[in-house]
Design a protein around this motif. Structure first.
Motif, PDB file in Angstrom:
ATOM      1  N   ILE A 115      -2.908 -17.273  -2.593  1.00  0.00           N
ATOM      2  CA  ILE A 115      -1.938 -18.257  -2.320  1.00  0.00           C
ATOM      3  C   ILE A 115      -1.421 -19.415  -1.569  1.00  0.00           C
ATOM      4  N   GLU A 116      -0.514 -19.975  -1.703  1.00  0.00           N
ATOM      5  CA  GLU A 116       0.123 -21.509  -1.663  1.00  0.00           C
ATOM      6  C   GLU A 116       0.908 -21.789  -0.647  1.00  0.00           C
ATOM      7  N   CYS A 122       5.410 -10.932   5.430  1.00  0.00           N
ATOM      8  CA  CYS A 122       5.443 -10.270   4.867  1.00  0.00           C
ATOM      9  C   CYS A 122       5.746 -11.065   3.261  1.00  0.00           C
ATOM     10  N   ILE A 123       6.451 -12.344   3.142  1.00  0.00           N
ATOM     11  CA  ILE A 123       6.913 -12.906   1.337  1.00  0.00           C
ATOM     12  C   ILE A 123       5.388 -14.236   2.277  1.00  0.00           C
ATOM     13  N   VAL A 124       5.271 -14.435   0.536  1.00  0.00           N
ATOM     14  CA  VAL A 124       4.429 -15.547   0.368  1.00  0.00           C
ATOM     15  C   VAL A 124       5.008 -16.399  -0.955  1.00  0.00           C
ATOM     16  N   ARG A 125       4.305 -16.766  -1.493  1.00  0.00           N
ATOM     17  CA  ARG A 125       4.520 -17.877  -2.528  1.00  0.00           C
ATOM     18  C   ARG A 125       2.230 -18.086  -2.994  1.00  0.00           C
ATOM     19  N   ALA A 126       2.882 -17.451  -4.277  1.00  0.00           N
ATOM     20  CA  ALA A 126       1.537 -17.575  -5.285  1.00  0.00           C
ATOM     21  C   ALA A 126       1.765 -17.976  -6.320  1.00  0.00           C
ATOM     22  N   PHE A 166       0.915 -16.214  11.126  1.00  0.00           N
ATOM     23  CA  PHE A 166       0.132 -16.409  11.191  1.00  0.00           C
ATOM     24  C   PHE A 166      -1.737 -15.636  11.120  1.00  0.00           C
ATOM     25  N   PHE A 167      -0.587 -14.080  11.381  1.00  0.00           N
ATOM     26  CA  PHE A 167      -1.960 -13.262  10.423  1.00  0.00           C
ATOM     27  C   PHE A 167      -2.255 -12.812   9.420  1.00  0.00           C
ATOM     28  N   THR A 168      -0.599 -13.714   8.752  1.00  0.00           N
ATOM     29  CA  THR A 168      -1.349 -13.515   7.165  1.00  0.00           C
ATOM     30  C   THR A 168      -2.405 -15.158   6.793  1.00  0.00           C
ATOM     31  N   GLU A 169      -1.427 -15.506   7.423  1.00  0.00           N
ATOM     32  CA  GLU A 169      -2.138 -16.943   6.989  1.00  0.00           C
ATOM     33  C   GLU A 169      -3.628 -17.279   6.811  1.00  0.00           C
ATOM     34  N   SER A 170      -3.608 -16.118   8.451  1.00  0.00           N
ATOM     35  CA  SER A 170      -5.795 -16.872   8.730  1.00  0.00           C
ATOM     36  C   SER A 170      -6.130 -16.138   7.290  1.00  0.00           C
ATOM     37  N   ARG A 171      -5.543 -14.505   7.315  1.00  0.00           N
ATOM     38  CA  ARG A 171      -6.189 -13.684   5.665  1.00  0.00           C
ATOM     39  C   ARG A 171      -6.201 -14.116   4.519  1.00  0.00           C
ATOM     40  N   ARG A 175      -6.536 -18.600  -0.088  1.00  0.00           N
ATOM     41  CA  ARG A 175      -7.511 -18.097  -0.678  1.00  0.00           C
ATOM     42  C   ARG A 175      -7.357 -16.904  -2.182  1.00  0.00           C
ATOM     43  N   ASP A 176      -7.866 -16.788  -2.914  1.00  0.00           N
ATOM     44  CA  ASP A 176      -7.971 -16.309  -3.713  1.00  0.00           C
ATOM     45  C   ASP A 176      -8.375 -14.769  -3.839  1.00  0.00           C
TER      46      ASP A 176
END
Length: 798
Positions: A115-116, A122-126, A166-171, A175-176
């Motif tokens: 996760i970059e 609910c939206i991430v750049r991977a 923040f909840f999504t970033e912290s986890r 991370r792999d």
């Protein structure tokens, strides 16, 4: 750090002060974010980076770090390899030409990724490994609060959007993880991110940072019920976005939310949710009947009626929809308050069964509308299966048409249909509507017509109704009578039904409730007024007759005439005799009609022979069967064991046979029972007891077969029986009584009757019955007496 959580935002920077690690952090304390700051840390991580050649030392003053750098150069590690590590440069792919094909090519298999960037909850750049595709992934099935950018460049922050991010970033950040790419609608890649510690989608829902969305939940591969359960848990705890949530059934007691009930009626509801396929007002003169004119509504009603009417079901209330007015629905008729629930029977969801058969469609709700079924996802999945299999409403076949003749309320049509209904004999029907306790509307499937139905011989109190002069007041106990009839027969199958006559009202009939499990009710409208009078007497001092006082009767001397036996012999032809001493006979008067019908039928069959194996036998169907003589006869199927063993009954001759289905064919309509009724009628001998002993009964049957089978006799009906009429039979030439002859020969015994008008007939048979059977019995007693003396068993007496 005083219980502050730290997020590593940036990795390395240069500083002229010292070689150090620069970390940007965000602190969270009690759910609130604090300002960002930079912390410089010198630790063993820096030494390890330089020693492995992944970093260079920019400060000559740090001797220890310089020594580590020299060791990395000597070992040619990392940056100090030959070529400067050009082979380690990654080829990142920032764009994908066809995202849908790319997602389909992976076949929903887990893909390793890093996760970059986290745009929102609910939206991430991977970064997908090992091909280094950089993709934007939206989590399937959920939606988090977002940061909306307006047209003027300003940004609107929805409540709990920063906390969800923040909840999504912290986890997940840096991370792999493993990503399952599930779908790509409108160039948006939907997927599920799996971390070793859990599924981030379910965690966001459980903590109240997201809500379920229907449009993307259909592609979620990890089980939509898990997402609904997580969302339900957050709603019950009222956390974060659900802090002001009020359950649709919050004001209901637990006993009112779940209960067991008995289904009494299936309504036909027409609302704006129905998608009407037919053209509106195509024929303005034709009366619109929703049950028969809307495609598949009749099939849906029949499915519910056959499965549920009169049975106990489990009801779970999902929500209560408030009453709507015509103004709110845009001209559509208003609806009262409705309780919407999930109904199950035997563990089967009735709504899901309807949708899976293509008999209903699932309503689409607004995203913020929580008033929906607790099994909404199962309904969507069932609809998808029905669409895929092309069932019901989703079929490409022609829509079934129900041509039903409505003769209720039209006297002229009723008079025209009356002979047809009377010729049909006893028929089956379904009670469609109950007007009052004794006035119903029936649908007759075989005749495909609707009739107004009156219980013959009785009249119930009338309810209130609009009259030209105004509203007519309801009579006492009219509502109770209507409810009583509804509970017994509404939307149930009733049979047999016999049409008696046609009055000023559309149709007056008599009904026999033999298909129901409760008491049978016999009300004939002609000649059986005494039965109705007895029922009327039973109602005294109950309900309608609570205040009834019977008037004293004046004693009137009446002269009663004794009923005499009526002897009306008619000529019959005996065709079959059974092992139980019953026999089948044809009326000689209609014999010519039968011969003409059989001749015409065989001529048509010879001209157009039936194809072997084309007929599928079903119990109760009429057909033609090829007898042992090679001729075709009319028959009825009584039992189907297998295609090779079909039990048939020849309706014109009374005999039975087991045949193969290849010797059966469909009965031509021109020779059906409507053209000529079955000619074989079953009878049994009056005043005679059939022997219980098998050998004695066989002797009696053999004697009857020798005397009367395939001969013409004279028959008179003496009294009715449970199975068939009891008759006396005479030889056509000598006029001798066949039953009396059996008594004289000692083959049968006399059956004593209590009716006075039959006593003379019985006494005559008794007087002439001193014969062989009594001699056998007395001889048997003497042999038994001697056997007891000498202790041996006597032989069986024949």
């Amino acid at each position: 750090m005083n219980n502050y959580s730290v997020i590593f935002k940036k990795c390395w920077v240069k500083t002229s002060i010292s070689v150090a690690q620069c970390i940007e952090v965000q602190r969270e304390n009690k759910g609130r974010l604090k300002r960002s700051c930079l912390i410089f840390v010198v630790n063993s991580v820096v030494c390890n980076l330089i020693f492995t050649g992944l970093s260079a030392c920019f400060s000559p003053e740090q001797a220890r770090l310089c020594d580590l750098e020299d060791q990395a150069k000597a070992a040619k590690k990392g940056l100090w390899t030959e070529g400067g590590g050009a082979h380690t440069v990654r080829d990142l792919k920032y764009t994908i030409e066809n995202p849908r094909n790319f997602v389909d090519s992976i076949h929903q298999k887990p893909v390793n990724a890093i996760i970059e960037h986290v745009r929102d909850g609910c939206i991430v750049r991977a970064l997908l490994l090992p091909d280094y595709y950089l993709v934007t992934v939206m989590l399937s099935g959920i939606k988090c609060p977002t940061f909306k950018r307006e047209a003027d460049g300003s940004e609107t922050i929805e409540p709990f959007s920063a906390e969800a991010k923040f909840f999504t970033e912290s986890r997940l950040l840096q991370r792999d993880v493993q990503i399952i790419l599930e779908s790509c609608p409108n160039q948006v890649i939907l997927g599920t991110i799996l971390h070793p510690n859990g599924n981030i989608t379910e965690l966001l829902l459980k903590e109240g940072f997201a809500r379920c969305v229907d449009w993307s939940m259909a592609v979620y591969t990890q089980g939509a019920e898990k997402l609904r359960a997580a969302e339900r848990s957050a709603k019950e705890r009222k956390v974060r976005i659900w802090k002001d949530y009020v359950a649709p059934t919050a004001n209901m007691d637990q006993k009112d939310r779940q209960f067991v009930a008995k289904l009494s009626q299936c309504h036909n509801i027409i609302s704006n949710d129905l998608k009407q396929i037919h053209e509106k007002n195509k024929d303005k003169d034709k009366r619109f009947r929703p049950l028969y004119d809307i495609p598949y509504m009749f099939e849906a009603r029949e499915f519910l009626r056959k499965k549920l009417i009169g049975k106990k079901v489990n009801v779970t209330v999902d929500y209560i929809r408030a009453a709507t007015s015509a103004m709110e629905t845009g001209g559509v008729p208003a609806f009262p308050e409705r309780t919407c629930a999930t109904v199950t029977i035997g563990g089967i969801n009735i709504a899901e069964a309807l949708v899976s058969k293509g008999l209903a469609t699932v309503i689409r709700y607004r995203q913020d509308d929580d008033q929906r079924s607790s099994h909404y996802d199962e309904l969507l999945a069932a609809e998808a299966r029905a669409i895929k299999n092309g069932k019901g409403l989703h079929s490409k076949k022609e829509v079934p048409i129900h041509r039903v003749a409505d003769i209720s309320g039209e006297t002229q049509k009723a008079k025209q249909f009356l002979p047809f209904l009377q010729r049909a004999g006893r028929s089956e029907a379904v009670v469609e509507y109950v007007f009052s306790g004794s006035r119903l509307k029936l649908y007759m499937p075989k005749e495909t017509c609707l009739i107004t139905f009156l219980l013959a011989g009785i009249e119930c109190p009338r309810g209130s109704r609009n009259m030209p002069s105004g509203m007519q007041v309801a009579e006492p106990y009219s509502e109770e009578a209507t409810i009583f009839t509804k509970e017994l027969v509404l939307q149930r199958e009733v049979r047999p039904l016999q049409i008696c006559s046609c009055h000023l009202q559309p149709v007056s009939v008599a009904l026999v409730f033999t298909s129901l499990k409760w008491v049978a009710m016999w009300l004939w409208c002609i000649g059986n007024y005494r039965s109705c009078f007895k029922l009327w007497k039973m109602c005294v001092y109950r309900q309608l007759w609570a205040n009834y006082e019977e008037k004293p009767k004046e004693e009137v001397a009446q002269l009663t005439e004794e009923k005499e036996r009526v002897a009306k012999y008619r000529a019959v032809y005996v065709t079959e005799i059974t092992d139980g001493l019953h026999f089948f006979a044809q009326d000689v008067e209609t014999g010519t009609k039968l011969e003409s019908l059989m001749e015409s039928m065989r001529g048509e069959i010879a001209a157009q022979p039936p194809v072997e194996g084309s007929f599928t036998p079903r119990r109760g169907d009429f057909c033609i069967a090829k007898f042992g003589d090679g001729e075709w006869y009319r028959a009825r199927i009584e039992k189907v064991e297998s295609p090779a063993k079909v039990h048939v009954y020849y309706i014109d001759y009374g005999n039975r046979e087991i045949l193969s289905s290849t010797r059966l064919a469909a009965l031509p309509p021109a020779f059906s029972t409507r053209t000529l009724l079955p000619q074989a009628t079953e009878y049994t001998f009056a005043f005679i007891q059939v022997p219980q002993d098998e050998d004695a009964r066989t002797d009696a049957v053999d004697s009857v077969v020798r005397d009367i089978q395939n001969t013409q006799c004279l028959l008179n009906v003496e009294y009715s029986g449970i199975v068939c009429p009891h008759v006396t039979l005479q030889f056509a030439d000598s006029k001798d009584d066949v039953g009396l002859g059996l008594v004289k020969e000692g083959l049968v015994m006399v059956d004593v009757r209590k009716e006075k008008h039959l006593q003379k007939m019985v006494s005559d048979k008794h007087a002439e019955s001193r014969s062989q059977i009594w001699e056998h019995l007395s001889g048997r007693e003497r042999v038994t007496d001697k056997a007891n003396r000498f202790s041996f068993s006597p032989p069986a007496c024949r």
